[in-house]
Design a protein around this motif. Structure first.
Motif, PDB file in Angstrom:
ATOM      1  N   MET A   1       0.841  -1.183   0.000  1.00 38.42           N
ATOM      2  CA  MET A   1       0.000   0.000   0.000  1.00 38.42           C
ATOM      3  C   MET A   1       0.886   1.246   0.000  1.00 38.42           C
ATOM      4  N   PRO A   2       0.620   2.179  -0.900  1.00 36.26           N
ATOM      5  CA  PRO A   2       1.436   3.395  -0.968  1.00 36.26           C
ATOM      6  C   PRO A   2       1.472   4.171   0.348  1.00 36.26           C
ATOM      7  N   GLU A   3       0.391   4.093   1.133  1.00 36.65           N
ATOM      8  CA  GLU A   3       0.326   4.826   2.394  1.00 36.65           C
ATOM      9  C   GLU A   3       1.379   4.351   3.398  1.00 36.65           C
ATOM     10  N   THR A   4       1.926   3.160   3.173  1.00 33.63           N
ATOM     11  CA  THR A   4       2.919   2.638   4.105  1.00 33.63           C
ATOM     12  C   THR A   4       4.308   3.227   3.866  1.00 33.63           C
ATOM     13  N   TYR A   5       4.546   3.777   2.669  1.00 36.69           N
ATOM     14  CA  TYR A   5       5.871   4.339   2.391  1.00 36.69           C
ATOM     15  C   TYR A   5       5.846   5.753   1.826  1.00 36.69           C
ATOM     16  N   LEU A   6       4.649   6.280   1.584  1.00 40.31           N
ATOM     17  CA  LEU A   6       4.516   7.662   1.127  1.00 40.31           C
ATOM     18  C   LEU A   6       3.653   8.435   2.116  1.00 40.31           C
ATOM     19  N   SER A   7       3.991   9.688   2.326  1.00 44.76           N
ATOM     20  CA  SER A   7       3.198  10.503   3.251  1.00 44.76           C
ATOM     21  C   SER A   7       1.857  10.870   2.617  1.00 44.76           C
ATOM     22  N   LYS A   8       0.881  11.151   3.452  1.00 48.91           N
ATOM     23  CA  LYS A   8      -0.434  11.586   2.971  1.00 48.91           C
ATOM     24  C   LYS A   8      -0.284  12.858   2.151  1.00 48.91           C
ATOM     25  N   THR A   9       0.577  13.771   2.584  1.00 51.66           N
ATOM     26  CA  THR A   9       0.801  15.022   1.855  1.00 51.66           C
ATOM     27  C   THR A   9       1.319  14.740   0.443  1.00 51.66           C
ATOM     28  N   TYR A  10       2.292  13.835   0.325  1.00 53.79           N
ATOM     29  CA  TYR A  10       2.843  13.492  -0.991  1.00 53.79           C
ATOM     30  C   TYR A  10       1.754  12.908  -1.894  1.00 53.79           C
ATOM     31  N   ILE A  11       0.992  11.975  -1.366  1.00 61.65           N
ATOM     32  CA  ILE A  11      -0.078  11.346  -2.151  1.00 61.65           C
ATOM     33  C   ILE A  11      -1.111  12.381  -2.571  1.00 61.65           C
ATOM     34  N   ASP A  12      -1.547  13.225  -1.644  1.00 66.11           N
ATOM     35  CA  ASP A  12      -2.550  14.255  -1.958  1.00 66.11           C
ATOM     36  C   ASP A  12      -2.051  15.207  -3.037  1.00 66.11           C
ATOM     37  N   GLU A  13      -0.788  15.634  -2.940  1.00 64.84           N
ATOM     38  CA  GLU A  13      -0.220  16.553  -3.944  1.00 64.84           C
ATOM     39  C   GLU A  13      -0.117  15.878  -5.305  1.00 64.84           C
ATOM     40  N   HIS A  14       0.273  14.608  -5.311  1.00 66.27           N
ATOM     41  CA  HIS A  14       0.380  13.870  -6.566  1.00 66.27           C
ATOM     42  C   HIS A  14      -0.990  13.747  -7.241  1.00 66.27           C
ATOM     43  N   LEU A  15      -1.991  13.381  -6.485  1.00 70.24           N
ATOM     44  CA  LEU A  15      -3.331  13.195  -7.052  1.00 70.24           C
ATOM     45  C   LEU A  15      -3.967  14.510  -7.463  1.00 70.24           C
ATOM     46  N   LYS A  16      -3.616  15.603  -6.796  1.00 68.43           N
ATOM     47  CA  LYS A  16      -4.154  16.926  -7.119  1.00 68.43           C
ATOM     48  C   LYS A  16      -3.817  17.326  -8.555  1.00 68.43           C
ATOM     49  N   VAL A  17      -2.650  16.940  -9.033  1.00 69.25           N
ATOM     50  CA  VAL A  17      -2.242  17.264 -10.402  1.00 69.25           C
ATOM     51  C   VAL A  17      -3.276  16.737 -11.402  1.00 69.25           C
ATOM     52  N   PHE A  18      -3.789  15.547 -11.168  1.00 72.36           N
ATOM     53  CA  PHE A  18      -4.771  14.958 -12.068  1.00 72.36           C
ATOM     54  C   PHE A  18      -6.118  15.668 -11.958  1.00 72.36           C
ATOM     55  N   LYS A  19      -6.491  16.063 -10.748  1.00 73.69           N
ATOM     56  CA  LYS A  19      -7.758  16.764 -10.572  1.00 73.69           C
ATOM     57  C   LYS A  19      -7.718  18.125 -11.243  1.00 73.69           C
ATOM     58  N   ASP A  20      -6.540  18.751 -11.277  1.00 75.82           N
ATOM     59  CA  ASP A  20      -6.397  20.071 -11.886  1.00 75.82           C
ATOM     60  C   ASP A  20      -6.387  20.015 -13.410  1.00 75.82           C
ATOM     61  N   SER A  21      -5.773  18.973 -13.984  1.00 71.93           N
ATOM     62  CA  SER A  21      -5.601  18.976 -15.438  1.00 71.93           C
ATOM     63  C   SER A  21      -6.089  17.713 -16.140  1.00 71.93           C
ATOM     64  N   GLY A  22      -6.621  16.760 -15.412  1.00 74.11           N
ATOM     65  CA  GLY A  22      -7.069  15.530 -16.044  1.00 74.11           C
ATOM     66  C   GLY A  22      -5.908  14.571 -16.256  1.00 74.11           C
ATOM     67  N   ALA A  23      -6.198  13.456 -16.858  1.00 70.01           N
ATOM     68  CA  ALA A  23      -5.206  12.406 -17.071  1.00 70.01           C
ATOM     69  C   ALA A  23      -5.140  12.069 -18.549  1.00 70.01           C
ATOM     70  N   VAL A  24      -3.988  11.539 -18.965  1.00 67.66           N
ATOM     71  CA  VAL A  24      -3.802  11.132 -20.356  1.00 67.66           C
ATOM     72  C   VAL A  24      -3.145   9.769 -20.413  1.00 67.66           C
ATOM     73  N   LYS A  25      -3.300   9.146 -21.555  1.00 72.25           N
ATOM     74  CA  LYS A  25      -2.642   7.868 -21.854  1.00 72.25           C
ATOM     75  C   LYS A  25      -2.180   7.974 -23.291  1.00 72.25           C
ATOM     76  N   ILE A  26      -0.957   7.558 -23.554  1.00 73.67           N
ATOM     77  CA  ILE A  26      -0.458   7.552 -24.929  1.00 73.67           C
ATOM     78  C   ILE A  26      -0.501   6.114 -25.431  1.00 73.67           C
ATOM     79  N   LEU A  27      -1.060   5.932 -26.613  1.00 74.02           N
ATOM     80  CA  LEU A  27      -1.291   4.604 -27.185  1.00 74.02           C
ATOM     81  C   LEU A  27      -0.762   4.543 -28.615  1.00 74.02           C
ATOM     82  N   PRO A  28      -0.482   3.341 -29.116  1.00 74.47           N
ATOM     83  CA  PRO A  28       0.036   3.223 -30.485  1.00 74.47           C
ATOM     84  C   PRO A  28      -0.998   3.549 -31.560  1.00 74.47           C
ATOM     85  N   THR A  29      -2.277   3.325 -31.267  1.00 72.69           N
ATOM     86  CA  THR A  29      -3.347   3.603 -32.235  1.00 72.69           C
ATOM     87  C   THR A  29      -4.566   4.125 -31.493  1.00 72.69           C
TER      88      THR A  29
END
Length: 100
Positions: A1-29
């Motif tokens: 579980m990420p919570e066992t080795y990452l702080s709540k602050t780190y996880i929250d900041e990381h996830l905030k980036v996606f909430k602010d700008s959305g997520a993408v995936k790059i695919l071959p087709t």
């Protein structure tokens, strides 16, 4: 579980980036139908992908290497899929299908 080795602050900041700008995936087709399965898919923030693309100077192999993909996976004309709503973003545990 990420919570066992990452702080709540780190996880929250990381996830905030996606909430602010959305997520993408790059695919071959362009995808046909549903992308991913029950376990979800690996995505990255649009800003992160744009930074990688800028650094690549048009070299698709550079993008593959930066994202840990097999060389040649993206082919010669990859597409970017944007996920802007209904996001259920979570930190990966490292045990997901396809995790290296």
């Amino acid at each position: 579980m990420p919570e066992t080795y990452l702080s709540k602050t780190y996880i929250d900041e990381h996830l905030k980036v996606f909430k602010d700008s959305g997520a993408v995936k790059i695919l071959p087709t362009e995808p046909k139908g549903t992308i991913g399965g029950k376990g979800g898919i690996f995505v990255l923030s649009e800003k992160e992908l744009q930074d990688i693309i800028k650094l690549s100077n048009g070299d698709i192999r550079y993008i593959e290497k930066a994202l840990g993909m097999d060389l040649g996976y993206l082919g010669e004309n990859p597409v970017i899929v944007r996920f802007d709503s209904n996001l259920n973003i979570r930190m990966p545990q490292g045990n997901e299908l396809g995790a290296d």
